[in-house]
Design an enzyme around this catalytic site. Structure first.
Site, short mmCIF file in Angstrom:
data_model
loop_
_atom_site.label_atom_id
_atom_site.label_comp_id
_atom_site.label_asym_id
_atom_site.label_seq_id
_atom_site.Cartn_x
_atom_site.Cartn_y
_atom_site.Cartn_z
N GLU A 117 0.85 -1.20 0.00
CA GLU A 117 0.00 0.00 0.00
C GLU A 117 0.87 1.24 0.00
O GLU A 117 1.96 1.26 0.61
CB GLU A 117 -0.91 -0.01 1.23
CG GLU A 117 -1.83 1.18 1.37
CD GLU A 117 -1.27 2.25 2.33
OE1 GLU A 117 -1.94 3.28 2.50
OE2 GLU A 117 -0.16 2.04 2.88
N ARG A 170 -5.84 5.42 -1.70
CA ARG A 170 -4.52 4.83 -1.62
C ARG A 170 -4.34 3.83 -2.77
O ARG A 170 -5.31 3.27 -3.28
CB ARG A 170 -4.32 4.10 -0.28
CG ARG A 170 -4.24 5.04 0.93
CD ARG A 170 -3.03 5.95 0.85
NE ARG A 170 -2.85 6.76 2.03
CZ ARG A 170 -3.32 7.99 2.19
NH1 ARG A 170 -4.07 8.54 1.24
NH2 ARG A 170 -3.07 8.67 3.29
#
Length: 430
Positions: A117, A170
């Site tokens: 991430e 994200r």
């Protein structure tokens, strides 16, 4: 929150306070290794997840000797510039960066799934080279990943699936190990940046995630200072008086009080950037249309002389809201920004904590933790609120991780994940 029997193991790198841990343990995973360089965050992780946290993996050491075998590698890794010298191929180009250490662990242990991430900008034009290196390096190790960024935010996920009223876009880089013969085949991103199952993000009710006023310990800590309360009062009157005058649509452009003047007297200096010249003209036109009302407002508040320059600017993004009481606010360097109370902007690791119009206070760390999908049992003992806000702002939303991980498990075609999907709920329930 987690299954009694563990169906897979995972490691948690650049772990923060454990957003990945919350999601993957809820899926039935067991964390066998975690690393985090920030000592304060590591203490919170250790307290809540009851396991030791190693110091961060660093480029100067070989991380392989520290890390046990595992099924899933999870990491909210920092993005660093990679060498462009000769546009080398594969892992050598990432050598000397923290991402290289992730690659070394993958090379040694070949976990079935990798779950990374990062911030949205990692897939933007300024980091095009880094993005290419990341995708190419993972494929050369045998991981099938999409070259199209998988962008997602918790406000796009319905509450029944663990979503939260926070806009937090994200990028997720998710790959399944398939071997180098298959890994270079292109695949679609594991998730798309759009609402799931027909969910309408405008249906969020932020108050559902707020604490009752009488259950907030040290309630006065979240009150605004007298000066901040004055700023809100000034701009609350601005909105109320315009509404009372029948103004249905407040300006969507930034209001700059220091540039209020009649349109006929406006002079835009040569060399003024086009965007600023546009705002100057709009402010002058707005002032001209409501000159009498605005002059009375300014006169009642001493021309706003006691407000700092950044508080003499106002950004209304609340559409048809009747007053500031019905909104949320942020004190930003660019001015006081006002939004509807459906979902909040991304929590950040700096002091721009969301302010509620009613009750007039900042959100608490508990409320911020809820917006990150952490349970009310999650604790931040022995540290100031500022540290908790910072850790939450740096964290990953657990409900989104849960959703993304399940999606990758489902599409991998790997039989080993079928039992995990059967035994885990579609909904992330803290």
């Amino acid at each position: 929150m987690s299954s009694t029997a563990h169906s897979f193991t995972f490691i948690d790198l650049f772990a923060g306070i454990g957003g990945f841990h919350a999601a993957l343990s809820a899926l039935g995973g067991e964390c066998v290794y975690a690393s985090e360089i920030d000592e304060a965050a590591a203490k919170i992780y250790q307290h809540n997840w009851e396991m030791e946290v190693a110091g961060d993996i660093v480029p100067e050491t070989d991380p392989v000797v520290k890390v046990p075998p595992h099924d899933v590698l999870a990491a909210g890794f920092p993005c660093q510039p990679f060498s462009k010298s000769g546009f080398q191929r594969g892992m050598d180009e990432a050598r000397g960066t923290l991402f290289w250490n992730i690659l070394r662990i993958l090379e040694e242990h070949r976990p079935s799934l990798v779950l990374l991430e990062n911030v949205r900008n990692i897939a933007g034009p300024r980091h095009a080279h880094e993005w290419q290196v990341i995708i190419r390096s993972l494929r050369e190790l045998g991981y099938q990943v999409s070259s199209t960024p998988a962008v997602f935010s918790p406000h796009l996920l319905p509450p029944s699936m663990g979503g939260r009223p926070q806009v937090r876009e994200r990028v997720f880089i998710v790959g399944t190990y398939v071997g180098t013969e298959q890994s270079h085949k292109e695949v679609d991103p594991v998730v798309r940046n759009r609402p799931i199952d027909g969910w309408n993000p405008q249906d969020w009710v932020l108050s559902d995630y707020l604490q009752d006023e009488d259950e907030i310990a040290d309630r006065a800590n979240y009150d605004l200072t007298p000066a901040e309360q004055h700023w809100v009062r000034v701009w609350s009157e601005f909105v109320l008086r315009l509404r009372a005058a029948g103004v249905q649509k407040l300006p969507g452009f930034p209001i700059w009080v220091d540039h209020f003047r009649h349109i006929d007297s406006l002079v835009v200096p040569d060399g003024t950037p086009a965007w600023k010249a546009n705002f100057l003209r709009k402010n002058a036109q707005f002032y001209t249309e409501h000159e009498e009302l605005l002059n009375r407002w300014l006169d009642d508040f001493d021309e706003l002389e006691d407000l700092p320059a950044s508080r003499r600017k106002f950004e209304w993004q609340a559409q048809d809201a009747a007053s500031l009481e019905d909104c949320i606010m942020h004190f930003r360097p660019s001015g006081i920004r006002v939004k509807r109370p459906t979902y909040v902007p991304a929590l950040v690791a700096i002091t721009q904590t969301t302010i509620l119009g009613k009750p007039l206070r900042r959100i608490t760390p508990r409320e911020a933790a809820r917006l990150q999908g952490l349970p009310d049992s999650f604790e931040f003992p022995g540290q100031p609120d500022s540290a908790s806000y910072k850790q939450l702002g740096n964290g990953v939303n657990a409900g989104v991780v849960y959703h993304v991980a399940r999606a990758e498990m489902a599409r991998s075609g790997n039989a080993r994940w079928e039992s995990t999907l059967r035994s885990s709920s579609e909904s992330f329930d803290v």
